[in-house]
Write a protein that holds these residues in place. Structure first.
Motif, mmCIF file in Angstrom:
data_model
loop_
_atom_site.group_PDB
_atom_site.id
_atom_site.type_symbol
_atom_site.label_atom_id
_atom_site.label_comp_id
_atom_site.label_asym_id
_atom_site.label_seq_id
_atom_site.Cartn_x
_atom_site.Cartn_y
_atom_site.Cartn_z
ATOM 1 N N ILE A 152 0.878 -1.209 -0.110
ATOM 2 C CA ILE A 152 -0.090 0.183 -0.012
ATOM 3 C C ILE A 152 0.591 1.321 -0.037
ATOM 4 C CG2 ILE A 152 -1.646 1.377 1.323
ATOM 5 C CD1 ILE A 152 -2.976 -1.416 2.183
ATOM 6 N N SER A 168 2.221 1.488 -3.423
ATOM 7 C CA SER A 168 1.062 1.875 -4.464
ATOM 8 C C SER A 168 0.690 3.348 -4.276
ATOM 9 C CB SER A 168 0.108 0.989 -4.181
ATOM 10 O OG SER A 168 -1.108 1.407 -5.005
ATOM 11 N N ASN A 169 0.677 3.772 -2.946
ATOM 12 C CA ASN A 169 0.641 5.086 -2.569
ATOM 13 C C ASN A 169 1.540 6.176 -3.241
ATOM 14 O OD1 ASN A 169 -1.968 4.720 -1.147
ATOM 15 N ND2 ASN A 169 -0.833 4.592 0.830
ATOM 16 N N LYS A 193 -4.925 3.213 -9.218
ATOM 17 C CA LYS A 193 -5.990 3.376 -8.062
ATOM 18 C C LYS A 193 -6.952 2.137 -7.941
ATOM 19 C CE LYS A 193 -6.260 8.338 -8.147
ATOM 20 N NZ LYS A 193 -7.242 9.653 -8.457
ATOM 21 N N ASN A 219 -4.862 -0.112 -5.937
ATOM 22 C CA ASN A 219 -4.504 0.442 -4.523
ATOM 23 C C ASN A 219 -6.017 -0.059 -3.600
ATOM 24 O OD1 ASN A 219 -5.072 3.143 -2.429
ATOM 25 N ND2 ASN A 219 -2.787 2.576 -2.746
ATOM 26 N N ARG A 232 -6.081 -1.986 -0.115
ATOM 27 C CA ARG A 232 -6.713 -1.659 1.221
ATOM 28 C C ARG A 232 -7.912 -2.179 1.496
ATOM 29 N NH1 ARG A 232 -5.181 3.655 2.427
ATOM 30 N NH2 ARG A 232 -3.989 4.858 1.081
#
Length: 612
Positions: free
Chosen positions: A254, A257-258, A402, A405, A409
């Motif tokens: 994450i 990815s962020n 996105k 991601n 999450r």
């Protein structure tokens, strides 16, 4: 408000006398030194300001002093200053620190005696700070009464005689006070007072109340067991180690990815910024081309005017003699022809030069327009390419990065939720244990035939056992050899290694009493029941007096003394312990505690509590 209080300062004043004062703080406080330096006097001051009947025992150094002050602070941050003269039954109080007390009015009439009908007394004030105000204690088989702060003193303040007493440390040694002291001990351990005590003449009502509590508790217990079963099934399917590894992996993914999304968002922002700049250039160039087009039109108009002038010369030369159509005057064509002949060459040359100048400017203008058109075409091409890049980047963000991601999450949240189920399961087990304990208590009560039989009521063993475990751990931490430690519910005292506490020597009794009081304070804090979270101990390590014949049983081993101070030096700011003793802590501990040493030597440091 966080219950409890701690003593911040004690001060004694008198007209023309230098103030005698000493400061304390949260954690461990030690006041050491030989006898006759004012340690017992200090203890008497504390007791006197908390509603004691008699002022501290008069000593020579105290002559001329008339008033004792004390600052109490709550663990929530509030401070109160108490004041009492040695001839007054009232105690005066104001909110704030002791050094500022003279600048604020004192509240008069805080009686030193407890009254359940009025609240203007020191007992109610202190009970409110602990959270015990309006609690009820069983006074006899058929009676209950409001708690008084004097009841609580047995677990808050122990003088040099009480700390070595052979009777139980929860007693003060008077037979008539035993029921109240037992009730107080039960209240501190369980958090429940005797408010629900039912009259003996109505046992049915009492039993129906208990049955109703049992029914409600069983219903709640059933619901909690169902919740625990459901959580157990979820937790059983999960491998805790693998789950933690997966959570760490997902957390890293994450974060990566962020960061990737952030980088691409920054790129998109840069592209948008470039597009805005290119569009600004395009707009500017188009405006220039429009202005150049207008300027060229002016040049063309100027050339036409010059041609018209040349044609006008020819036309004027052809005019016949005739009246002017405007004013009627005869036009003399001969004069016009003479003028044109004289100035014709000059006019033609002038017009020719002007035409050349205008034509040159037009050529320069066309060249500039061509360059600008090429530049405009380049910018439009760049704009198109930027829009293409923006489109590709937006597709990458919205259709790939996105969504990935979001999936990461969601997976992370699933594992976190599963991990939280483990904590919820432990919470459910604790609630189940509490409900089962309550049921056990209620079942004991329901077997009573009437209220009179409640005299023999005892708390579930689990309360005593937890306190014994805490006390055993405390004593072992002080270097004592403890194999077994149990609580005798008949004598309301402890049995250590098979031997009753009261049968030990003075030194051991003092240490055991101290361990009990400290363990009880910690137990109450952990169980969130009631306690001042403040403890005053007089001579826990020195159990003989000067002039007494010393015996081995009076001595506390040096290793135990050192371990005693070392352990208490690490006590948290949730508590305050004040120790008055002849024995000093080791030098290495002095920076970790609040330490005062009285020398009884006028030429060396501080003589005693009173200035010499």
């Amino acid at each position: 408000m966080i219950p409890g209080f701690y003593i911040k300062m004690v001060k004694v004043t008198g007209p023309g006398k230098e103030d005698a004062s000493i400061g304390f703080d949260k954690g461990l406080n030690v006041v050491s030194g030989p006898s006759d330096t004012g340690k017992s006097y200090l203890l008497g001051c504390i007791n006197y300001l908390m509603g004691g009947d008699t002022p501290p025992k008069s000593i020579e150094e105290a002559n001329g002093y008339e008033c004792v002050w004390m600052q109490l602070s709550s663990y929530s941050g509030k401070s109160y200053t108490l004041k009492r003269t040695f001839q007054d039954s009232n105690i005066y109080m104001t909110e704030g620190e002791i050094d500022d007390a003279n600048t604020r009015p004192l509240i008069e009439g805080l009686s030193s005696s407890h009254s359940s009908k009025k609240e203007d007394n020191i007992s109610v004030f202190l009970l409110k700070m602990i959270g015990l105000h309006n609690k009820k204690l069983k006074e006899s088989k058929y009676k209950k009464r409001p708690i008084r702060f004097s009841d609580v003193k047995t677990v808050f303040l122990k003088d040099e005689n009480e700390i070595i007493a052979e009777h139980s440390p929860i007693y003060v040694g008077q037979h008539t006070s035993v029921p109240v002291e037992k009730a107080l001990f039960n209240l501190l351990l369980s958090g429940e007072d005797d408010e629900d005590l039912v009259q003996a003449e109505d046992p049915k009502v009492y039993k129906n109340i208990i049955k109703g509590k049992i029914e409600l508790t069983e219903r709640l217990l059933g619901l909690e067991r169902e919740r625990a079963t459901e959580l157990s099934e979820k937790v059983a399917k999960a491998n805790q180690k693998e789950m933690n590894i997966k959570i760490e992996e997902l957390s890293r993914s994450i974060n990566e990815s962020n960061q990737l999304i952030k980088d691409q968002e920054n790129k998109r922002a840069e592209i948008l910024k470039s597009i805005f700049q290119v569009e600004a250039h395009i707009t500017h160039l188009k405006e220039l081309l429009e202005r150049f087009s207008i300027l060229d039109a002016h040049y063309i108009a100027d050339l036409k005017r010059l041609e018209f002038i040349l044609e006008g010369e020819h036309l004027l030369s052809q005019l016949p003699n005739m009246p002017c159509p405007t004013c009627g005057t005869n036009v003399d064509s001969t004069k016009i022809k003479d003028y044109l002949e004289r100035n014709n060459e000059k006019l033609v040359k002038s017009i020719s030069r002007e035409r050349i100048k205008i034509t040159t400017k037009r050529e320069e203008l066309k060249s500039t327009e061509f360059d600008i058109s090429e530049e405009l075409e380049d910018y439009q091409k760049e704009k198109s390419e930027l829009h293409q890049s923006l489109k590709k980047l937006s597709i990458l963000l919205e259709n790939k990065l996105k969504p990935i991601n979001k999936i990461l999450r969601e997976d992370f949240q699933k594992y976190i939720s599963l991990n939280q189920d483990t904590a919820r399961l432990e919470d459910a087990k604790e609630i189940i244990s509490r409900y089962e304990m309550e049921l056990e208590e209620y079942k004991i009560k329901i077997k009573e035939k009437d209220k009179g039989e409640r005299e023999n009521k005892r708390l579930p063993e689990v309360h005593y056992q937890k306190l014994c475990d805490q006390m055993k751990e405390q004593l072992i931490g002080w270097g004592m050899s403890i194999n077994t430690l149990n609580f005798d519910t008949n004598k309301m005292d402890f049995i250590i290694n098979g031997k009753a506490r009261g049968n030990f020597g003075k030194g051991s009794r003092a240490i055991l009493c101290s361990a009990f009081l400290i363990s009880l304070m910690k137990y109450c804090w952990v169980q969130e029941t009631y306690h001042p979270c403040c403890l005053v101990l007089d001579s826990p390590l020195t159990t003989y007096r000067e002039g007494d014949k010393r015996q081995n049983e009076d001595e506390v081993e040096v290793s135990v003394q050192e371990a005693f101070y070392k352990d208490l030096a690490s006590i948290t700011d949730n508590f305050q312990i004040i120790v008055f003793d002849n024995k000093d802590p080791s030098n290495e501990l002095l920076e970790r505690i609040n330490y005062h040493h009285f020398t009884r030597n006028p030429n060396l440091d501080r003589y005693g509590f009173f200035p010499i």
